[in-house]
Design an enzyme around this catalytic site. Structure first.
Site, PDB file in Angstrom:
ATOM      1  N   CYS A 147      -3.315   5.319   6.397  1.00 37.25           N
ATOM      2  CA  CYS A 147      -2.727   6.635   6.587  1.00 37.25           C
ATOM      3  C   CYS A 147      -3.503   7.639   5.754  1.00 37.25           C
ATOM      4  O   CYS A 147      -4.175   7.258   4.795  1.00 37.25           O
ATOM      5  CB  CYS A 147      -1.274   6.676   6.113  1.00 37.25           C
ATOM      6  N   TYR A 171     -15.345   0.574   5.871  1.00 39.42           N
ATOM      7  CA  TYR A 171     -14.938   1.025   7.200  1.00 39.42           C
ATOM      8  C   TYR A 171     -14.050   2.254   7.207  1.00 39.42           C
ATOM      9  O   TYR A 171     -14.225   3.147   8.020  1.00 39.42           O
ATOM     10  CB  TYR A 171     -14.177  -0.122   7.887  1.00 39.42           C
ATOM     11  N   ASN A 204       0.702   6.386   1.760  1.00 42.03           N
ATOM     12  CA  ASN A 204      -0.417   5.589   2.254  1.00 42.03           C
ATOM     13  C   ASN A 204      -0.410   4.287   1.468  1.00 42.03           C
ATOM     14  O   ASN A 204      -0.491   4.307   0.240  1.00 42.03           O
ATOM     15  CB  ASN A 204      -1.727   6.354   2.033  1.00 42.03           C
ATOM     16  N   GLY A 205      -0.322   3.182   2.178  1.00 40.09           N
ATOM     17  CA  GLY A 205      -0.299   1.889   1.510  1.00 40.09           C
ATOM     18  C   GLY A 205       0.703   0.977   2.180  1.00 40.09           C
ATOM     19  O   GLY A 205       1.127   1.225   3.313  1.00 40.09           O
ATOM     20  N   GLY A 217      -5.563   7.802  10.500  1.00 38.19           N
ATOM     21  CA  GLY A 217      -4.396   7.435  11.295  1.00 38.19           C
ATOM     22  C   GLY A 217      -4.261   8.340  12.494  1.00 38.19           C
ATOM     23  O   GLY A 217      -4.281   9.561  12.344  1.00 38.19           O
TER      24      GLY A 217
HETATM   25  P1  AMP Z   1     -12.898  -6.810  16.891  1.00 37.45           P
HETATM   26  O1  AMP Z   1     -13.825  -7.737  16.203  1.00 37.45           O
HETATM   27  O2  AMP Z   1     -13.008  -6.814  18.367  1.00 37.45           O
HETATM   28  O3  AMP Z   1     -11.476  -7.080  16.518  1.00 37.45           O
HETATM   29  O4  AMP Z   1     -13.202  -5.322  16.418  1.00 37.45           O
HETATM   30  C1  AMP Z   1     -14.125  -5.005  15.477  1.00 37.45           C
HETATM   31  C2  AMP Z   1     -14.227  -3.504  15.469  1.00 37.45           C
HETATM   32  O5  AMP Z   1     -13.005  -2.939  14.978  1.00 37.45           O
HETATM   33  C3  AMP Z   1     -15.335  -2.980  14.576  1.00 37.45           C
HETATM   34  O6  AMP Z   1     -16.068  -2.047  15.345  1.00 37.45           O
HETATM   35  C4  AMP Z   1     -14.646  -2.287  13.440  1.00 37.45           C
HETATM   36  O7  AMP Z   1     -15.248  -1.045  13.156  1.00 37.45           O
HETATM   37  C5  AMP Z   1     -13.254  -2.036  13.920  1.00 37.45           C
HETATM   38  N1  AMP Z   1     -12.270  -2.308  12.868  1.00 37.45           N
HETATM   39  C6  AMP Z   1     -12.421  -2.970  11.717  1.00 37.45           C
HETATM   40  N2  AMP Z   1     -11.290  -3.026  11.025  1.00 37.45           N
HETATM   41  C7  AMP Z   1     -10.370  -2.396  11.749  1.00 37.45           C
HETATM   42  C8  AMP Z   1      -9.003  -2.127  11.572  1.00 37.45           C
HETATM   43  N3  AMP Z   1      -8.349  -2.536  10.498  1.00 37.45           N
HETATM   44  N4  AMP Z   1      -8.373  -1.427  12.545  1.00 37.45           N
HETATM   45  C9  AMP Z   1      -9.022  -1.012  13.636  1.00 37.45           C
HETATM   46  N5  AMP Z   1     -10.323  -1.245  13.872  1.00 37.45           N
HETATM   47  C10 AMP Z   1     -10.992  -1.936  12.941  1.00 37.45           C
END
Ligand code: AMP
Length: 464
Positions: A2, A242, A102-103, A28
């Site tokens: 968030c 990320y 956030n958390g 978010g």
């Molecule tokens: P997948 O391996 O198909 O589950 O998706 C990997 C992709 O999701 C990568 O492009 C990451 O940038 C992105 N990603 C990594 N962590 C998250 C997260 N917590 N929530 C949403 N997307 C994520």
């Protein structure tokens, strides 16, 4: 996951929250909300979707006042429904209160169960509301003391802002899992998850809140309190990998610089015999650039991202076809055809996206695809505010790197080592939470709260 923003004592408070949230949209996209206080009444506007979906000139004009907090939500606890959109607002015997968080609180469920068995009625399924209930149960003349007694009972990750009729309070958990910064807009105190919000508002960044620090802002006055002795720092390193925006400064480090270092280190740990480096936009951009600079391989935009997918995108029915990842990304055939490609994305979670992207790059004519990930394999779910699936859905929890390589159909696959990524961070290795890679959780899940006596608030310093 968030984003939070707050501002005290500014005549354009809600408007500034709105712009602050725009800068924090990446944290978010499920819902957004702004709350303001005009000295007599609270005004709140919340809705599902992006900031642009929720607010217009009419709604913003309604949000009068000089004190405001705002929130962009990606649910990690509680369902993605409007009732869980923040700010959460309640009326208590201490006056109206609003909170943004956030958390993720690891003992929220058991506190909630106890409070419900004693008669509390919750409005939401989000963990944040627990803090307000605990405050309402422990009314004090001093709202700060009431918050600190409530925070003494919760465990886990929180960077939060509490708006009352008398002040704006910012608090960060004693491990400091999530970032929270304070600054000033035209001399007025403001708080944000990331510095990119301050950049947009031309706010002067003052500092990050300390571990377990509670800051109370009234007009231009700011007072600092300490929840208890700061505990071992456990800053989330996945923020750097990320989650945070690359132009932000998080945990005292510029995120883009950290990602460049991770990419460069990955190039040294896992070189590839290839013709070019292609980032998966936007998450892989800076790490790919770091890999390219270190390896000497050219950096090419072989994948293009569509930035206009909003809440109104209608998923095609099976009768048309599953467009899948193509809605978001498309390959540039002219660049990829016949080339050996190093593809860089920040992480692999379930493996479904990577598999589709590798296939897309191959279909565009790439001769070889070498996948490189500038973080260790994600093997454990996050309990501190990043949305990750259960272990059985995390591909690296259940498969070896070679099995993942086969699953995503890459010619080679390598991750950055744990030592490698800790080396790229700018703080001591043990000051980061790495639970999603190692399973070493700093705060146990579901364990009970602390004694209230242990937490009696201590006034630490005062500044204006
Ligand atoms: P997948 O391996 O198909 O589950 O998706 C990997 C992709 O999701 C990568 O492009 C990451 O940038 C992105 N990603 C990594 N962590 C998250 C997260 N917590 N929530 C949403 N997307 C994520």
């Amino acid at each position: 996951m968030c984003g939070i923003f707050g501002i005290e004592g500014h005549e354009e408070a809600a408007n500034l929250s709105y712009y602050g949230l725009y800068a924090l949209q990446h944290r978010g996209q499920e819902s957004a909300g702004v709350l303001s206080w005009d000295g007599g009444r609270l005004h709140v506007e919340r809705g599902m979707g992006h900031v642009r979906d929720v607010f217009d000139e009419t709604t913003l004009a309604r949000l009068r006042g000089f004190r405001s907090v705002g929130h962009t939500r990606y649910s990690t606890s509680g369902n993605s429904v409007i009732a869980n959109a923040q700010p959460v607002v309640v009326k208590t015997c201490m006056g109206p209160l609003g909170i943004v968080h956030n958390g993720n609180l690891v003992n929220a469920a058991e506190i909630r169960e106890r409070l419900e068995s004693e008669g509390s009625i919750f409005q939401t399924t989000s963990d944040t509301e627990v803090i307000l209930h605990l405050m309402a149960r422990n009314p004090r003349r001093n709202i700060v003391e009431s918050l600190m007694v409530a925070l003494s009972q919760v465990r886990g990750a929180y960077s939060l802002l509490l708006l009352s009729d008398s002040c704006l309070i910012a608090a960060r958990d004693p491990h400091g899992f999530r970032p929270l910064l304070m600054g000033r807009v035209q001399g007025k105190p403001c708080f944000a998850s990331e510095s990119c919000a301050f950049d947009l508002l031309e706010a002067k960044e003052e500092r990050e809140l300390g571990l377990g620090e509670v800051v109370v802002a009234r007009g231009e006055e700011v007072e600092s309190y300490q929840l208890r002795e700061a505990e071992d720092p456990a800053r989330c390193l996945f923020e750097q990998v990320y989650f945070a925006r690359p132009d932000s400064n998080v945990f005292g480090d510029v995120v883009s610089e950290a990602r460049l270092r991770m990419g460069a280190r990955l190039a040294r740990e896992a070189p590839a015999d290839a013709d070019m480096v292609v980032p998966v936009p936007d998450s892989g951009l800076f790490a790919a650039l770091g890999y390219s600079r270190e390896s000497g391989l050219p950096f090419e935009f072989g994948l293009i991202r569509n930035h206009y997918i909003g809440r109104t995108f209608i998923q095609p029915k099976q009768s048309i076809r599953d467009f899948g990842v193509k809605v978001k990304l498309n390959a540039v055939r002219g660049l990829l055809e016949g080339r050996r490609v190093v593809l860089v994305d920040d992480s692999i979670v379930r493996g479904t996206t990577s598999r589709k992207i590798v296939r897309m790059v191959r279909e565009a004519g790439a001769a070889e695809v070498h996948m490189r990930i500038p973080s260790p394999p994600t093997r454990w779910p996050c309990h501190y505010g990043i949305d990750t699936p259960d272990r059985d859905e995390l591909i690296a929890a259940n498969q070896t790197v070679e099995e993942i390589r086969q699953h995503i159909d890459a010619d080679s696959l390598d991750y950055l080592s744990l030592d490698g990524i800790l080396n790229c961070a700018n703080g001591p290795a043990d000051s980061y939470c790495t639970a999603c890679w190692t399973g070493e959780y700093r705060v146990g899940v579901g364990s009970g709260g602390r004694d209230q006596e242990e937490m009696f608030p201590i006034r630490m310093e005062s500044e204006d």
